[in-house]
Design an enzyme around this catalytic site. Sequence first.
Site, PDB file in Angstrom:
ATOM      1  N   HIS A  37      19.047  38.156   1.453  1.00 28.52           N
ATOM      2  CA  HIS A  37      19.373  37.678  -0.243  1.00 28.52           C
ATOM      3  C   HIS A  37      20.359  36.567   0.006  1.00 28.52           C
ATOM      4  CE1 HIS A  37      19.048  37.763  -4.115  1.00 28.52           C
ATOM      5  NE2 HIS A  37      19.792  39.005  -4.558  1.00 28.52           N
ATOM      6  N   ASP A  40      26.422  48.141  -1.858  1.00 29.73           N
ATOM      7  CA  ASP A  40      24.871  48.109  -2.810  1.00 29.73           C
ATOM      8  C   ASP A  40      24.364  49.171  -2.979  1.00 29.73           C
ATOM      9  OD1 ASP A  40      22.684  46.735  -3.607  1.00 29.73           O
ATOM     10  OD2 ASP A  40      21.852  46.121  -1.826  1.00 29.73           O
ATOM     11  N   CYS A  49      26.605  43.492  -5.541  1.00 31.20           N
ATOM     12  CA  CYS A  49      25.740  42.463  -6.280  1.00 31.20           C
ATOM     13  C   CYS A  49      24.890  43.027  -7.397  1.00 31.20           C
ATOM     14  CB  CYS A  49      24.359  42.444  -5.063  1.00 31.20           C
ATOM     15  SG  CYS A  49      23.577  43.697  -4.652  1.00 31.20           S
TER      16      CYS A  49
HETATM   17  N1   CP Z   1      21.608  40.871  -7.333  1.00 30.94           N
HETATM   18  C1   CP Z   1      20.487  40.705  -7.793  1.00 30.94           C
HETATM   19  O1   CP Z   1      19.497  39.997  -6.976  1.00 30.94           O
HETATM   20  O2   CP Z   1      19.950  41.037  -8.985  1.00 30.94           O
HETATM   21  P1   CP Z   1      18.495  41.028  -9.453  1.00 30.94           P
HETATM   22  O3   CP Z   1      17.648  41.995  -8.629  1.00 30.94           O
HETATM   23  O4   CP Z   1      18.717  41.519 -10.951  1.00 30.94           O
HETATM   24  O5   CP Z   1      18.027  39.764  -9.517  1.00 30.94           O
HETATM   25  N1  NVA Z   2      19.313  45.659  -1.619  1.00 35.36           N
HETATM   26  C1  NVA Z   2      18.975  45.720  -3.081  1.00 35.36           C
HETATM   27  C2  NVA Z   2      19.419  44.409  -3.663  1.00 35.36           C
HETATM   28  C3  NVA Z   2      19.040  44.081  -5.290  1.00 35.36           C
HETATM   29  C4  NVA Z   2      19.550  42.910  -5.630  1.00 35.36           C
HETATM   30  C5  NVA Z   2      17.368  45.744  -3.116  1.00 35.36           C
HETATM   31  O1  NVA Z   2      16.965  45.082  -2.268  1.00 35.36           O
HETATM   32  O2  NVA Z   2      16.983  46.049  -4.036  1.00 35.36           O
END
Ligand code: CP
Ligand code: NVA
Length: 307
Positions: A129, A223, A263
């Site tokens: 990400h 997270d 996040c």
């Molecule tokens: N942190 C983040 O990417 O949030 P969303 O899944 O809401 O885009």
């Molecule tokens: N690790 C999480 C991040 C969300 C922004 C996911 O992939 O769902």
Amino acid sequence: MGLSGRHFLASTDCSAIEWHQLLDLAAAFKAGQARVHLDGKVLGLIFSKASTRTRVSFAVAMARLGGQTLDLNPAVTQVGRGELVEDTARVLSRYVDALAIRTFAQAELETYARFSSVPVINALTDLEHPCQAIADFLTLREAFGSLEGLTLSYVGDGNNVAHSLILAGVLLGVNVRLACPTGYGPDPAVLDRAQAIAGDGATVEVLADPEAACLGAQALYTDVWASMGQEQEAGQRLRDFSGYCLDQHLLSLADPEAIVLHCLPAHRGEEISAGVMEGKASRIFDQAENRLHGQQALLASLLGSGV
Ligand code: CP
Ligand code: NVA
């Protein structure tokens, strides 16, 4: 800046210098000191997973830069009916100026990139990400002025967000410490890559003990324990991650000036306590705001002329 026309699929697609430049530009946008006009350019959003921050910050960033976004959710395009990524990428890149893609497999994102003639941006995959990492390190830099030599401790699942923190972190000279339950550590290939690229003596350590990981750290990060696509494992993970909640006790072990990051979205009472989430060390909502400034910097760098 040398990002013009390039893909941003992984944190390592930018050099250390380019990461610093992205953060500088994001800070300049935030301060109202950057002016870039994208002349009506269009960013296509292909999101196969839910999103609040990433989708909205891309849309608002494009609007602020004088461009626009187009929602190309697979459910409303022929992708949902099985049209090949190879064909979709070649067609869409004749219409739009860039694609931001949120999906499961990094390999799918890479296929889009291989067949696209316009920049492809990783808006989250199971592996990484990197757009989140821009906001994360901008927030850390705002708190401490400089990143070199800081320790960021990540408590929880060695997932996509953790991978981007590790890779961008070592490029930026940040020591990244992780505490993950057995079986939930980061991908060994990511750790190998991090060792290979670590700048200025930055280190990555994976520990099992959250207390040891948080000791003296300048930033604590967590997270969700079950990421998107892992919903069926949520019950098992709740048991396996017991003891890995970022709570007041772990925060008390960190540097007295330490900040707390997440996040989002968050599950209070699971990976983070409500008290820490709302407490005075939390920079979580500044971090969420910084997604917008980070996205503006990235889009201006990929699509703007002369940035
Ligand atoms: N942190 C983040 O990417 O949030 P969303 O899944 O809401 O885009
Ligand atoms: N690790 C999480 C991040 C969300 C922004 C996911 O992939 O769902």
